[in-house]
Design a protein around this motif. Structure first.
Motif, PDB file in Angstrom:
ATOM      1  N   ILE A 109       0.838  -1.201   0.000  1.00  0.00           N
ATOM      2  CA  ILE A 109       0.000   0.000   0.000  1.00  0.00           C
ATOM      3  C   ILE A 109       0.873   1.252   0.000  1.00  0.00           C
ATOM      4  O   ILE A 109       1.766   1.407   0.833  1.00  0.00           O
ATOM      5  N   ILE A 110       0.599   2.126  -0.941  1.00  0.00           N
ATOM      6  CA  ILE A 110       1.301   3.410  -1.003  1.00  0.00           C
ATOM      7  C   ILE A 110       0.636   4.359  -0.023  1.00  0.00           C
ATOM      8  O   ILE A 110      -0.553   4.659  -0.157  1.00  0.00           O
ATOM      9  N   PRO A 111       1.356   4.835   0.992  1.00  0.00           N
ATOM     10  CA  PRO A 111       0.737   5.681   2.014  1.00  0.00           C
ATOM     11  C   PRO A 111       0.310   7.042   1.445  1.00  0.00           C
ATOM     12  O   PRO A 111       0.834   7.487   0.418  1.00  0.00           O
ATOM     13  N   PRO A 112      -0.639   7.703   2.105  1.00  0.00           N
ATOM     14  CA  PRO A 112      -0.972   9.079   1.705  1.00  0.00           C
ATOM     15  C   PRO A 112       0.261   9.961   1.823  1.00  0.00           C
ATOM     16  O   PRO A 112       1.089   9.766   2.721  1.00  0.00           O
ATOM     17  N   CYS A 113       0.399  10.901   0.910  1.00  0.00           N
ATOM     18  CA  CYS A 113       1.518  11.837   1.024  1.00  0.00           C
ATOM     19  C   CYS A 113       0.989  13.212   1.390  1.00  0.00           C
ATOM     20  O   CYS A 113      -0.076  13.637   0.942  1.00  0.00           O
ATOM     21  N   LYS A 114       1.749  13.884   2.234  1.00  0.00           N
ATOM     22  CA  LYS A 114       1.372  15.210   2.720  1.00  0.00           C
ATOM     23  C   LYS A 114       2.451  16.217   2.344  1.00  0.00           C
ATOM     24  O   LYS A 114       3.567  15.861   1.969  1.00  0.00           O
ATOM     25  N   GLY A 115       2.101  17.479   2.446  1.00  0.00           N
ATOM     26  CA  GLY A 115       3.036  18.546   2.114  1.00  0.00           C
ATOM     27  C   GLY A 115       4.018  18.798   3.236  1.00  0.00           C
ATOM     28  O   GLY A 115       4.356  17.909   4.023  1.00  0.00           O
ATOM     29  N   THR A 116       4.465  20.020   3.340  1.00  0.00           N
ATOM     30  CA  THR A 116       5.507  20.346   4.306  1.00  0.00           C
ATOM     31  C   THR A 116       4.982  20.447   5.729  1.00  0.00           C
ATOM     32  O   THR A 116       3.850  20.875   5.967  1.00  0.00           O
TER      33      THR A 116
ATOM     34  N   LYS B 255       6.115  25.177   9.770  1.00  0.00           N
ATOM     35  CA  LYS B 255       5.077  26.117  10.186  1.00  0.00           C
ATOM     36  C   LYS B 255       5.283  27.458   9.478  1.00  0.00           C
ATOM     37  O   LYS B 255       6.401  27.963   9.411  1.00  0.00           O
ATOM     38  N   PHE B 256       4.218  27.992   8.926  1.00  0.00           N
ATOM     39  CA  PHE B 256       4.260  29.322   8.317  1.00  0.00           C
ATOM     40  C   PHE B 256       3.456  30.285   9.198  1.00  0.00           C
ATOM     41  O   PHE B 256       2.396  29.930   9.726  1.00  0.00           O
ATOM     42  N   ARG B 257       3.937  31.481   9.327  1.00  0.00           N
ATOM     43  CA  ARG B 257       3.189  32.492  10.079  1.00  0.00           C
ATOM     44  C   ARG B 257       2.059  33.089   9.236  1.00  0.00           C
ATOM     45  O   ARG B 257       1.255  33.856   9.745  1.00  0.00           O
ATOM     46  N   GLN B 258       2.031  32.727   7.972  1.00  0.00           N
ATOM     47  CA  GLN B 258       0.991  33.202   7.068  1.00  0.00           C
ATOM     48  C   GLN B 258       0.164  32.010   6.590  1.00  0.00           C
ATOM     49  O   GLN B 258       0.637  30.872   6.592  1.00  0.00           O
ATOM     50  N   ASP B 259      -1.049  32.272   6.132  1.00  0.00           N
ATOM     51  CA  ASP B 259      -1.952  31.211   5.668  1.00  0.00           C
ATOM     52  C   ASP B 259      -1.648  30.890   4.205  1.00  0.00           C
ATOM     53  O   ASP B 259      -2.273  31.431   3.299  1.00  0.00           O
ATOM     54  N   VAL B 260      -0.691  29.990   3.985  1.00  0.00           N
ATOM     55  CA  VAL B 260      -0.284  29.681   2.614  1.00  0.00           C
ATOM     56  C   VAL B 260      -0.376  28.192   2.285  1.00  0.00           C
ATOM     57  O   VAL B 260      -0.078  27.790   1.160  1.00  0.00           O
ATOM     58  N   LYS B 261      -0.812  27.365   3.257  1.00  0.00           N
ATOM     59  CA  LYS B 261      -0.893  25.928   3.024  1.00  0.00           C
ATOM     60  C   LYS B 261      -2.348  25.472   2.978  1.00  0.00           C
ATOM     61  O   LYS B 261      -3.206  26.032   3.647  1.00  0.00           O
ATOM     62  N   ASP B 262      -2.590  24.409   2.170  1.00  0.00           N
ATOM     63  CA  ASP B 262      -3.926  23.830   2.174  1.00  0.00           C
ATOM     64  C   ASP B 262      -4.021  22.817   3.318  1.00  0.00           C
ATOM     65  O   ASP B 262      -3.079  22.647   4.114  1.00  0.00           O
ATOM     66  N   GLU B 263      -5.152  22.113   3.418  1.00  0.00           N
ATOM     67  CA  GLU B 263      -5.378  21.234   4.563  1.00  0.00           C
ATOM     68  C   GLU B 263      -4.429  20.041   4.606  1.00  0.00           C
ATOM     69  O   GLU B 263      -4.245  19.432   5.666  1.00  0.00           O
ATOM     70  N   ASP B 264      -3.806  19.712   3.484  1.00  0.00           N
ATOM     71  CA  ASP B 264      -2.851  18.597   3.448  1.00  0.00           C
ATOM     72  C   ASP B 264      -1.401  19.057   3.535  1.00  0.00           C
ATOM     73  O   ASP B 264      -0.479  18.249   3.381  1.00  0.00           O
TER      74      ASP B 264
ATOM     75  N   VAL C 148       8.376  25.034  -5.121  1.00  0.00           N
ATOM     76  CA  VAL C 148       8.780  24.264  -6.297  1.00  0.00           C
ATOM     77  C   VAL C 148       8.689  22.769  -6.016  1.00  0.00           C
ATOM     78  O   VAL C 148       9.077  22.291  -4.942  1.00  0.00           O
ATOM     79  N   GLY C 149       8.170  22.022  -6.984  1.00  0.00           N
ATOM     80  CA  GLY C 149       8.150  20.572  -6.894  1.00  0.00           C
ATOM     81  C   GLY C 149       6.951  20.042  -6.129  1.00  0.00           C
ATOM     82  O   GLY C 149       5.883  20.652  -6.075  1.00  0.00           O
ATOM     83  N   ASP C 150       7.141  18.879  -5.498  1.00  0.00           N
ATOM     84  CA  ASP C 150       6.029  18.153  -4.876  1.00  0.00           C
ATOM     85  C   ASP C 150       5.328  18.940  -3.779  1.00  0.00           C
ATOM     86  O   ASP C 150       4.179  18.631  -3.434  1.00  0.00           O
ATOM     87  N   VAL C 151       5.983  19.919  -3.190  1.00  0.00           N
ATOM     88  CA  VAL C 151       5.411  20.629  -2.047  1.00  0.00           C
ATOM     89  C   VAL C 151       4.301  21.600  -2.428  1.00  0.00           C
ATOM     90  O   VAL C 151       3.521  22.025  -1.582  1.00  0.00           O
ATOM     91  N   ASN C 152       4.198  21.961  -3.704  1.00  0.00           N
ATOM     92  CA  ASN C 152       3.166  22.923  -4.083  1.00  0.00           C
ATOM     93  C   ASN C 152       1.866  22.220  -4.463  1.00  0.00           C
ATOM     94  O   ASN C 152       1.809  21.003  -4.590  1.00  0.00           O
ATOM     95  N   ASN C 153       0.816  23.025  -4.664  1.00  0.00           N
ATOM     96  CA  ASN C 153      -0.508  22.444  -4.961  1.00  0.00           C
ATOM     97  C   ASN C 153      -0.909  22.642  -6.418  1.00  0.00           C
ATOM     98  O   ASN C 153      -2.093  22.706  -6.733  1.00  0.00           O
ATOM     99  N   LEU C 154       0.067  22.707  -7.311  1.00  0.00           N
ATOM    100  CA  LEU C 154      -0.233  22.909  -8.726  1.00  0.00           C
ATOM    101  C   LEU C 154      -1.045  21.745  -9.288  1.00  0.00           C
ATOM    102  O   LEU C 154      -0.868  20.598  -8.877  1.00  0.00           O
ATOM    103  N   PRO C 155      -1.922  22.027 -10.266  1.00  0.00           N
ATOM    104  CA  PRO C 155      -2.744  20.963 -10.868  1.00  0.00           C
ATOM    105  C   PRO C 155      -1.977  20.158 -11.907  1.00  0.00           C
ATOM    106  O   PRO C 155      -2.368  20.076 -13.074  1.00  0.00           O
ATOM    107  N   THR C 156      -0.883  19.559 -11.477  1.00  0.00           N
ATOM    108  CA  THR C 156      -0.075  18.735 -12.362  1.00  0.00           C
ATOM    109  C   THR C 156       0.605  17.661 -11.530  1.00  0.00           C
ATOM    110  O   THR C 156       0.465  17.638 -10.304  1.00  0.00           O
ATOM    111  N   SER C 157       1.323  16.769 -12.166  1.00  0.00           N
ATOM    112  CA  SER C 157       1.903  15.619 -11.465  1.00  0.00           C
ATOM    113  C   SER C 157       3.044  16.032 -10.554  1.00  0.00           C
ATOM    114  O   SER C 157       3.802  16.960 -10.846  1.00  0.00           O
TER     115      SER C 157
END
Length: 402
Positions: free
Chosen positions: A242-249, A252-261, A282-291
């Protein structure tokens, strides 16, 4: 000199650092680890037992003049251009790039952490990939439940790559007739993008792999060896892969720049963090609509390097994922924001190309292969390839992961 601070020493961070003019910019790369791993090779560790060395010191992959710091970043204050690391270390910058990738989170699903620790997986790290190989070597037949615990996955081809290489392994070991392979996915088909699925599903049927779509994993009942879905379906197993769920960073940011994951909200063309002209994801950490793939991180890094240096550029959403289909054949998942994934047939030549890319990876990070890649990306332009291969059934561009 303007200070450029890059958080993350993965492919995106290293390529970006090496693409900047060091006569004009003071560049620092910070990562919690000293070693950089070629993560696509985890696949071959897990399913072929490869012992190839796949790591090198990050400091050795950066051009002379780029500073590397091994540190764990705890917090980022984008308004005041401050980054806080361990031991009360504070970094300042004129431009910041967050390129920390994703991390597995098996604790999201009850019971999955037991599978993760006991069986292993081929997405998280080298140790778990070796663990999965050992689990396969001890398997003598039965039900294998293979699939994704979450729709968000780095390298969309990799789950199918894994199950096809698993089938190849079982065939070579004489265990195919003693094994039932079931591939489960939260998507309505084996591969999310329909053009590529028209290639994938016939191959899976031919190799005796049963596909269960719309299976959203809810829990793993390790006592009774069952997977249970949100929809109420159950799947028995003797060996769960089973491939586990992956999450972002986790930073902690002092600004609201992350989504719920935990993925950073960024502009899909410039990778600028929403609301900031001097900050990028840049890369996997962002929420761009691409792979979420290494090639995507590579191309995003090149765009951001140009933008920092005052050169107009924008990311097209281009993907070019190598896709091993087992038994010595491969293809590539190619598309962009404007063009759907190409229905690109597998071949032995493409498998050779995938293996060659693995060999030249370290040179790629330093930019030595840029002319070759510029030619290749133009030669495999998604619009041109769609006109050639998707003529009979032209699909529309999709918002689903590619």
């Amino acid at each position: 000199m303007e200070k450029v601070l890059i958080i993350g020493g993965g492919a995106g961070g290293i390529i970006l650092a090496n693409s900047l003019d060091l006569d004009q910019y003071d560049v620092t790369v910070v990562d919690k680890e000293a070693e950089h791993y070629y993560q696509p090779w985890y696949l071959y560790v897990a399913f072929k037992g490869s012992k190839r060395k796949i790591s090198r010191p990050i400091s050795k992959l950066l051009k002379p003049g780029i500073r590397f710091v091994k540190d764990t970043v705890k917090e980022i204050d984008l308004d005041n251009r401050k980054v806080y690391g361990s031991y009360e270390v504070t970094y300042s910058y004129d431009h910041i790039i967050v390129a920390t990738g994703t991390s597995p989170d098996p604790n999201v699903i009850p019971g999955l952490n037991n599978v993760y620790n006991q069986v292993g997986d081929f997405h998280s790290n080298l140790e778990n990939s070796r663990k999965l190989w050992n689990s396969l070597r001890n398997f003598n037949g039965g039900n294998i439940a293979f699939g994704m615990a979450s729709p968000v996955c780095k390298c969309p081809p990799s789950p199918i790559e894994g199950v096809l290489l698993l089938e190849e392994y079982l065939s070579k070991k004489g265990l195919k007739s003693k094994t039932r392979i079931t591939y489960f996915t939260p998507y309505p088909r084996a591969y999310p993008a329909e053009p590529m699925n028209r290639i994938v599903e016939p191959i899976m049927r031919e190799r005796g792999i049963e596909v269960i779509p719309f299976f959203d994993l809810d829990m793993v009942d390790t006592e009774n060896k069952k997977l249970k879905s949100i929809e109420g379906d159950e799947l028995n197993y003797d060996l769960p892969i089973i491939i586990p769920p992956c999450k972002g960073t986790k930073i902690k940011f002092r600004q609201d720049v992350k989504d719920e994951d935990g993925f950073i909200k960024a502009d899909k063309y410039t990778m600028r963090i929403k609301g900031y002209d001097d900050a990028y994801a840049v890369g996997d950490v962002n929420n761009l609509p691409t792979s979420k793939t290494g090639v995507t991180a590579h191309l995003e890094a090149k765009v951001v390097a140009n933008l920092i240096q005052g050169v107009y550029d924008k990311f097209t959403g281009r993907i070019n994922c190598p896709f091993d289909m087992g038994h010595g054949k491969a293809t590539f998942v190619i598309g962009d924001y404007e063009n759907p994934v190409v229905e690109y047939p597998p071949s032995r030549t493409k498998h050779f190309m995938k293996m060659t890319m693995a060999r030249i990876y370290w040179l790629t990070l330093k930019g030595y292969m840029d002319p070759l890649f510029d030619f290749y990306f133009e030669y495999t332009n998604p619009k041109k390839l769609n006109e050639k291969y998707n003529k009979s059934n032209p699909p529309k561009a999709s918002s689903q992961p590619q």
